[in-house]
Design a protein around this motif. Structure first.
Motif, PDB file in Angstrom:
ATOM      1  N   LYS A 270       0.873  -1.172   0.000  1.00 55.82           N
ATOM      2  CA  LYS A 270       0.000   0.000   0.000  1.00 55.82           C
ATOM      3  C   LYS A 270       0.915   1.228   0.000  1.00 55.82           C
ATOM      4  O   LYS A 270       1.750   1.368   0.879  1.00 55.82           O
TER       5      LYS A 270
ATOM      6  N   GLY B 106      -5.039  11.717   1.746  1.00 52.68           N
ATOM      7  CA  GLY B 106      -4.492  10.509   2.364  1.00 52.68           C
ATOM      8  C   GLY B 106      -3.357  10.803   3.327  1.00 52.68           C
ATOM      9  O   GLY B 106      -2.485   9.948   3.570  1.00 52.68           O
TER      10      GLY B 106
ATOM     11  N   HIS C 186       1.788   5.322  -0.070  1.00 56.30           N
ATOM     12  CA  HIS C 186       1.284   6.383   0.752  1.00 56.30           C
ATOM     13  C   HIS C 186       1.870   7.700   0.285  1.00 56.30           C
ATOM     14  O   HIS C 186       3.001   7.733  -0.183  1.00 56.30           O
TER      15      HIS C 186
ATOM     16  N   ARG D   4       5.331   6.372  10.772  1.00 54.71           N
ATOM     17  CA  ARG D   4       5.676   6.092   9.378  1.00 54.71           C
ATOM     18  C   ARG D   4       6.492   4.802   9.267  1.00 54.71           C
ATOM     19  O   ARG D   4       6.233   3.941   8.447  1.00 54.71           O
TER      20      ARG D   4
ATOM     21  N   ASP E 152      -1.687  11.339   6.970  1.00 53.31           N
ATOM     22  CA  ASP E 152      -2.001  10.725   8.267  1.00 53.31           C
ATOM     23  C   ASP E 152      -2.318  11.737   9.359  1.00 53.31           C
ATOM     24  O   ASP E 152      -3.130  11.480  10.232  1.00 53.31           O
TER      25      ASP E 152
END
Ligand code: HAM
Length: 440
Positions: A337, A390, A339, A433, A392
């Motif tokens: 995925k 997207g 990011h 992260r 965080d």
């Protein structure tokens, strides 16, 4: 009429999420090839047409090049492949370079092809080539590099097959074994290259026609098919099993197997379209039924550098396209995925644009990637933007925060909100992260 928003046919726009995927793929690739001592190079996207006329092969040159005459009346081509360019570069510094030369590049290439799954009009292609090793150690290393790349993406051996053949072997079959002359052998090799796209009966008709041009040996095509259908060394006619090219292929498969690379097959129908290959050639095929095509291809081409009027250099290399690699990773579920690179979205409260610059600079210096919302919209809308991107975290900076040096941080996934000084903020975000690691 409004202008079209579509990119040119068969070419791609890379939105940030697409570029992120490409960046991930290229990072893994660069990391892997550099482990083997390969150094990155590049060349101009435009080359002289002459460069491809000699050995690239008629299909690419006549049907697939983007060629035009420039304002100075020069015939130029947008590069359809990198091999002639890198050979030109090596030839230009033939005497100065330290051999073996290990080079790689990831150029964008253009070919006027019919766009279809796995095939576009532009693609990015990793090129890995080693110059100056005449023995099979070069093929061994080059195939090992290709295999290591797939392994670095966590591919299993069942997901791909490495197919090998040899131009020396095919030459022997076409010229000595079934007795074709040079012209017939060339036509037959192009026909074999298209073999899997043709019905068997159609292949035979065309193969018969090639043989019939100068001789009428009814058995030639039958004997050729016996070889092409063999699939393994032991199924070849006995007299061919000991041909030096076959012994060398067998040796290649043995040393690859010793290195744990067991998904290797001999495939006498493998041709590769280019005229410059001189010995062992190989391709790697995805075994997934929805992407059953070649992802990577290469081989030995000992004669190309010499075409530039210098002493020839033995060379082995391959090209690996990003389109088929992306399909491979998607279909086998190997893409992580990915990011956004932005760590936090900064919301400014009140008139703090100027005074926020110092803490923002400190946070960026400490390794954070921050995007600042400067729209002055309602806070809810700013939060929504952060979510849509997207990101965080949201970091809130107002007068109180600047005065106290304590900033409000909200994790948009967990909903946790906390207030900390710069150092602590940085370590929370970095840890989220990359849990358990210190690097950024
Ligand atoms: P190639 O087989 O033409 O070889 O291309 C290598 C790889 O590039 C293919 O296996 C495929 O993944 C990708 N590729 C080629 N054409 C397209 C396309 N139209 N769309 C998407 N992907 C494509 C060469 O180009 C040789 N110059 C490779 C080489 C380097 N040989 C020795 N060194």
């Amino acid at each position: 009429m409004a202008l079209s928003t579509q990119p040119y046919k068969g070419a791609r726009d890379f939105y940030p999420e697409d570029k992120r995927k490409q960046k991930y793929m290229f990072d893994v690739i660069r990391h892997t090839v550099e482990k083997f001592g390969y150094e990155e190079y590049d060349a101009p996207i435009l080359e002289s047409l002459d460069l491809y006329l000699a050995k690239t092969g008629e299909e690419i040159v006549n049907e697939q090049t983007y060629a035009f005459t420039d304002r100075g009346d020069r015939q130029v081509v947008i590069r359809p492949e990198m091999t002639p360019s890198v050979s030109r570069m090596v030839a230009a510094k033939r005497q100065e370079l330290a051999y073996p030369v290990r080079w790689y590049s990831i150029p964008n290439l253009w070919r006027y092809e019919r766009p279809q799954r796995g095939r576009l009009r532009e693609h990015w292609q990793l090129n890995v080539d080693v110059f100056g090793i005449p023995g099979v150690e070069a093929e061994h290393e080059i195939i090992l590099v290709a295999d290591n790349i797939l392994q670095a993406f966590h591919a299993k051996r069942s997901m791909y097959t490495i197919k090998l053949s040899s131009r020396r072997f095919t030459d022997h079959i076409l010229k000595e074994y079934i007795g074709l002359d040079d012209v017939q052998a060339y036509s037959m090799s192009k026909l074999i290259d298209r073999m899997h796209k043709l019905e068997r009966a159609e292949f035979k008709v065309q193969a018969d026609a090639i043989c019939a041009q100068h001789q009428r040996d009814a058995g030639a095509v039958t004997r050729l098919l016996e070889v092409l259908d063999a699939g393994r060394f032991s199924a070849l006619p006995a007299q061919l099993q000991t041909h030096p090219s076959i012994l060398s292929l067998q040796n290649m498969i043995d040393i690859l197997s010793d290195a744990g690379i067991t998904n290797v097959e001999f495939d006498p129908t493998l041709m590769r379209g280019f005229d410059y290959y001189t010995d062992i050639i190989f391709e790697i095929f995805d075994t997934h039924p929805d992407n059953n095509r070649s992802m990577l291809g290469g081989g030995r081409y000992d004669g190309l550098v010499g075409l530039f009027g210098v002493e020839p250099v033995p060379t082995v290399g391959f090209g690996f396209g990003d389109v088929t690699l992306a399909n491979f990773l998607d279909l086998h579920g190997l893409l992580p995925k990915l990011h956004t690179e932005t760590d936090a979205y900064v919301i400014l409260i009140g008139d703090v644009f100027g005074s926020a610059q110092k803490p923002l600079a400190d946070l960026r210096k400490a390794g954070l990637n921050l995007a600042v919302d400067v729209t002055g919209r309602k806070i809810g809308a700013q939060f929504q933007t952060a979510e849509k991107k997207g990101i965080d975290y949201v970091l809130i900076i107002g007068e109180n925060e600047i005065e106290s040096g304590q900033f409000t941080l909200k994790n948009l996934h967990t909903g946790v909100e906390e207030k900390h000084g710069i150092e602590r903020l940085v370590s929370i975000i970095k840890d989220y992260r990359h849990p358990g690691s210190d690097d950024d």
